[in-house]
Design a protein around this motif. Structure first.
Motif, PDB file in Angstrom:
ATOM      1  N   ILE A  19       0.874  -1.161   0.000  1.00  0.00           N
ATOM      2  CA  ILE A  19       0.000   0.000   0.000  1.00  0.00           C
ATOM      3  C   ILE A  19       0.912   1.211   0.000  1.00  0.00           C
ATOM      4  O   ILE A  19       1.774   1.359   0.869  1.00  0.00           O
ATOM      5  CB  ILE A  19      -0.935   0.012   1.223  1.00  0.00           C
ATOM      6  CG1 ILE A  19      -1.828  -1.230   1.211  1.00  0.00           C
ATOM      7  CG2 ILE A  19      -1.759   1.290   1.253  1.00  0.00           C
ATOM      8  CD1 ILE A  19      -2.685  -1.381   2.444  1.00  0.00           C
ATOM      9  N   LEU A  20       0.738   2.076  -0.980  1.00  0.00           N
ATOM     10  CA  LEU A  20       1.595   3.246  -1.122  1.00  0.00           C
ATOM     11  C   LEU A  20       1.111   4.385  -0.231  1.00  0.00           C
ATOM     12  O   LEU A  20       0.008   4.348   0.313  1.00  0.00           O
ATOM     13  CB  LEU A  20       1.603   3.698  -2.583  1.00  0.00           C
ATOM     14  CG  LEU A  20       2.039   2.641  -3.598  1.00  0.00           C
ATOM     15  CD1 LEU A  20       1.865   3.173  -5.007  1.00  0.00           C
ATOM     16  CD2 LEU A  20       3.476   2.239  -3.355  1.00  0.00           C
ATOM     17  N   HIS A  21       1.945   5.403  -0.110  1.00  0.00           N
ATOM     18  CA  HIS A  21       1.549   6.588   0.642  1.00  0.00           C
ATOM     19  C   HIS A  21       0.314   7.182  -0.014  1.00  0.00           C
ATOM     20  O   HIS A  21       0.218   7.262  -1.227  1.00  0.00           O
ATOM     21  CB  HIS A  21       2.680   7.614   0.657  1.00  0.00           C
ATOM     22  CG  HIS A  21       3.903   7.121   1.338  1.00  0.00           C
ATOM     23  ND1 HIS A  21       3.960   6.923   2.703  1.00  0.00           N
ATOM     24  CD2 HIS A  21       5.098   6.759   0.860  1.00  0.00           C
ATOM     25  CE1 HIS A  21       5.144   6.462   3.022  1.00  0.00           C
ATOM     26  NE2 HIS A  21       5.860   6.349   1.914  1.00  0.00           N
ATOM     27  N   GLY A  22      -0.630   7.582   0.779  1.00  0.00           N
ATOM     28  CA  GLY A  22      -1.870   8.103   0.244  1.00  0.00           C
ATOM     29  C   GLY A  22      -2.959   7.045   0.126  1.00  0.00           C
ATOM     30  O   GLY A  22      -4.075   7.327  -0.258  1.00  0.00           O
ATOM     31  N   GLY A  23      -2.622   5.788   0.395  1.00  0.00           N
ATOM     32  CA  GLY A  23      -3.622   4.728   0.412  1.00  0.00           C
ATOM     33  C   GLY A  23      -3.817   3.967  -0.877  1.00  0.00           C
ATOM     34  O   GLY A  23      -4.589   3.021  -0.911  1.00  0.00           O
ATOM     35  N   THR A  24      -3.151   4.362  -1.951  1.00  0.00           N
ATOM     36  CA  THR A  24      -3.304   3.604  -3.193  1.00  0.00           C
ATOM     37  C   THR A  24      -2.492   2.324  -3.123  1.00  0.00           C
ATOM     38  O   THR A  24      -1.546   2.222  -2.354  1.00  0.00           O
ATOM     39  CB  THR A  24      -2.841   4.429  -4.414  1.00  0.00           C
ATOM     40  OG1 THR A  24      -1.475   4.772  -4.240  1.00  0.00           O
ATOM     41  CG2 THR A  24      -3.673   5.686  -4.569  1.00  0.00           C
ATOM     42  N   THR A  25      -2.877   1.363  -3.928  1.00  0.00           N
ATOM     43  CA  THR A  25      -2.167   0.083  -3.900  1.00  0.00           C
ATOM     44  C   THR A  25      -1.223  -0.024  -5.083  1.00  0.00           C
ATOM     45  O   THR A  25      -1.550   0.373  -6.194  1.00  0.00           O
ATOM     46  CB  THR A  25      -3.147  -1.104  -3.940  1.00  0.00           C
ATOM     47  OG1 THR A  25      -3.959  -0.987  -5.089  1.00  0.00           O
ATOM     48  CG2 THR A  25      -4.011  -1.139  -2.696  1.00  0.00           C
ATOM     49  N   ALA A  26      -0.061  -0.564  -4.814  1.00  0.00           N
ATOM     50  CA  ALA A  26       0.909  -0.838  -5.870  1.00  0.00           C
ATOM     51  C   ALA A  26       0.530  -2.159  -6.523  1.00  0.00           C
ATOM     52  O   ALA A  26      -0.169  -2.983  -5.926  1.00  0.00           O
ATOM     53  CB  ALA A  26       2.311  -0.931  -5.279  1.00  0.00           C
ATOM     54  N   PRO A  27       0.980  -2.395  -7.748  1.00  0.00           N
ATOM     55  CA  PRO A  27       0.701  -3.688  -8.390  1.00  0.00           C
ATOM     56  C   PRO A  27       1.250  -4.843  -7.556  1.00  0.00           C
ATOM     57  O   PRO A  27       2.171  -4.674  -6.760  1.00  0.00           O
ATOM     58  CB  PRO A  27       1.435  -3.586  -9.721  1.00  0.00           C
ATOM     59  CG  PRO A  27       1.599  -2.137  -9.967  1.00  0.00           C
ATOM     60  CD  PRO A  27       1.710  -1.499  -8.616  1.00  0.00           C
TER      61      PRO A  27
END
Length: 151
Positions: free
Chosen positions: A59-67
């Protein structure tokens, strides 16, 4: 199968993390998010009957998910323990991939007593001195040929 997948994901989430969120994704799979560990796990139906595709990622900064960093196919009939072991392995692989790369030693970031490495500060190197001497020689030759030294 989606009901069974949701139940399996809920059981798995309880085993893996105390704090988690389980939700259905657009493709019909189930995602388990562990915000406190910055990782996610996805369970989705696989091409084979009774098999699920398990993916793990960050889970990246800001809450988005990486592949997804890693994935595996596991029989749905496998117990929660076997599924949890597979997820832990995938999460470990994702953590290794996400580990920050340590840059080479620098004069600012070098630890005290970092071995017998040659320490370089901001001193002028030998090649720089050679270049400076050549430039000074060319300037002196020009001034000499222009008659600046009074023949």
């Amino acid at each position: 199968m989606s009901g069974q997948l949701r139940d399996t994901a809920s059981e798995l989430a309880e085993v893996l993390w105390r704090e988690h969120t389980v939700y259905r994704d657009r493709a019909g799979g189930v995602v388990i998010r562990g915000e406190h560990v910055q990782r996610w796990i996805s369970l989705a139906p696989s091409g084979g009957r009774g098999e699920i595709l398990v993916r793990a990622g960050r889970i990246l900064h800001g809450g988005t998910t990486a592949p997804a960093r890693s994935e595996a196919i596991v029989p749905l009939a496998a117990g929660t323990g076997e599924l949890a072991a597979t997820c832990r392995r995938l999460l470990a692989e994702a953590a290794v991939d996400a580990a920050p790369r340590v840059p080479g030693p620098s004069s600012a970031g070098r630890a005290k007593g970092a071995g017998k490495q040659r320490q370089r500060g901001r001193h002028t190197s030998f090649s720089s001195w050679v270049v400076l001497a050549c430039v000074a020689g060319v300037v002196a030759l020009y001034l000499y040929s222009a008659g600046a030294f009074g023949r």
